[in-house]
Scaffold this motif. Structure first.
Motif, PDB file in Angstrom:
ATOM      1  N   UNK A 152      40.033  48.653  22.828  1.00  0.00           N
ATOM      2  CA  UNK A 152      40.110  47.432  22.022  1.00  0.00           C
ATOM      3  C   UNK A 152      40.766  46.274  22.747  1.00  0.00           C
ATOM      4  N   UNK A 153      40.814  46.352  24.075  1.00  0.00           N
ATOM      5  CA  UNK A 153      41.452  45.299  24.876  1.00  0.00           C
ATOM      6  C   UNK A 153      40.444  44.476  25.675  1.00  0.00           C
ATOM      7  N   UNK A 154      39.166  44.615  25.372  1.00  0.00           N
ATOM      8  CA  UNK A 154      38.122  43.931  26.136  1.00  0.00           C
ATOM      9  C   UNK A 154      38.298  42.429  26.186  1.00  0.00           C
ATOM     10  N   UNK A 155      38.635  41.811  25.059  1.00  0.00           N
ATOM     11  CA  UNK A 155      38.767  40.349  25.048  1.00  0.00           C
ATOM     12  C   UNK A 155      40.067  39.891  25.709  1.00  0.00           C
ATOM     13  N   UNK A 156      41.051  40.771  25.774  1.00  0.00           N
ATOM     14  CA  UNK A 156      42.335  40.409  26.381  1.00  0.00           C
ATOM     15  C   UNK A 156      42.294  40.530  27.898  1.00  0.00           C
ATOM     16  N   UNK A 157      41.378  41.329  28.436  1.00  0.00           N
ATOM     17  CA  UNK A 157      41.268  41.544  29.875  1.00  0.00           C
ATOM     18  C   UNK A 157      40.691  40.288  30.513  1.00  0.00           C
ATOM     19  N   UNK A 158      41.526  39.565  31.268  1.00  0.00           N
ATOM     20  CA  UNK A 158      41.077  38.293  31.849  1.00  0.00           C
ATOM     21  C   UNK A 158      40.901  38.329  33.350  1.00  0.00           C
ATOM     22  N   UNK A 159      41.356  39.391  34.013  1.00  0.00           N
ATOM     23  CA  UNK A 159      41.174  39.429  35.454  1.00  0.00           C
ATOM     24  C   UNK A 159      41.508  40.773  36.052  1.00  0.00           C
ATOM     25  N   UNK A 160      40.750  41.099  37.128  1.00  0.00           N
ATOM     26  CA  UNK A 160      40.992  42.313  37.897  1.00  0.00           C
ATOM     27  C   UNK A 160      40.833  41.954  39.365  1.00  0.00           C
ATOM     28  N   UNK A 161      41.823  42.321  40.160  1.00  0.00           N
ATOM     29  CA  UNK A 161      41.789  42.044  41.587  1.00  0.00           C
ATOM     30  C   UNK A 161      42.161  43.316  42.330  1.00  0.00           C
ATOM     31  N   UNK A 194      45.694  38.716  28.623  1.00  0.00           N
ATOM     32  CA  UNK A 194      46.305  37.615  27.871  1.00  0.00           C
ATOM     33  C   UNK A 194      46.053  37.821  26.389  1.00  0.00           C
ATOM     34  N   UNK A 195      47.108  37.665  25.616  1.00  0.00           N
ATOM     35  CA  UNK A 195      47.018  37.824  24.169  1.00  0.00           C
ATOM     36  C   UNK A 195      46.667  39.255  23.759  1.00  0.00           C
ATOM     37  N   UNK A 196      47.173  40.221  24.493  1.00  0.00           N
ATOM     38  CA  UNK A 196      46.872  41.628  24.210  1.00  0.00           C
ATOM     39  C   UNK A 196      47.920  42.208  23.265  1.00  0.00           C
ATOM     40  N   UNK A 197      47.475  43.081  22.387  1.00  0.00           N
ATOM     41  CA  UNK A 197      48.408  43.787  21.501  1.00  0.00           C
ATOM     42  C   UNK A 197      49.227  44.755  22.337  1.00  0.00           C
ATOM     43  N   UNK A 198      50.535  44.616  22.299  1.00  0.00           N
ATOM     44  CA  UNK A 198      51.418  45.422  23.142  1.00  0.00           C
ATOM     45  C   UNK A 198      51.211  46.915  22.909  1.00  0.00           C
TER      46      UNK A 198
END
Length: 166
Positions: free
Chosen positions: A97-106, A118-122
């Motif tokens: 349920x964190x798909x929309x909170x995932x903003x980057x992978x490097x 960003x804006x992820x439920x802790x």
């Protein structure tokens, strides 16, 4: 001090013995209260702590069969996945349920990845990280969490590592 000595000298021998006995009793009481009292309270506190731990142990033993039954009914994980770390992180984050909170992978070295949320439920992030560790043998090398304006939500920068295959 001299007045006290003069007063003591005016007492009869029997009265002097009573006063000396009382002084010794007061001295012994003071020694007990000031020197030995803390030891007894520490012993009492430890006894209370042992009693609480024994109660906790008894409770754990009482729920052990229930926990074992739950463990037996939980499907066993297939083990660590062979998919790339980028794909694995993306897939498991969406499943958590964190798909929309995932903003980057490097990528971070040979076996690591730096993830930005960003804006992820802790709570969801912690559950997701625990599942990655348990099911995929992925470890958290470092993590930084910053509060957002919304209670229970965070911005996170996480460095994950997977042992090299070999």
């Amino acid at each position: 001090m001299q007045k006290l000595k003069d007063w003591f000298d005016t007492l009869k021998p029997r009265e002097r013995m009573i006063v000396l006995g009382g002084a010794v009793l007061v001295l012994l009481t003071a020694i007990y209260v000031l020197a030995l009292g803390p030891f007894y309270s520490a012993i009492e506190a430890r006894a209370d702590r042992v009693e609480r731990k024994e109660a906790d142990l008894a409770w754990l033993r009482s729920v052990a069969p229930e926990m074992q039954a739950l463990g037996a009914s939980t499907p066993v994980s297939a083990g660590p996945s062979n998919e790339s770390l980028v794909v694995l992180v993306d897939r498991t984050a969406r499943e958590a349920g964190l798909g929309t909170a995932l903003t980057g992978q490097t990528p971070n070295g040979e076996t690591g990845i730096r993830v930005r949320m960003e804006g992820a439920a802790f709570d969801l992030v912690m559950t997701w990280l625990g599942n990655l560790q348990l099911n995929q043998a992925i470890t958290v090398e470092s993590a930084q969490f910053d509060r957002t304006g919304t209670p229970g939500q965070v911005n996170a920068s996480i460095v994950l590592n997977r042992p090299a295959a070999g």
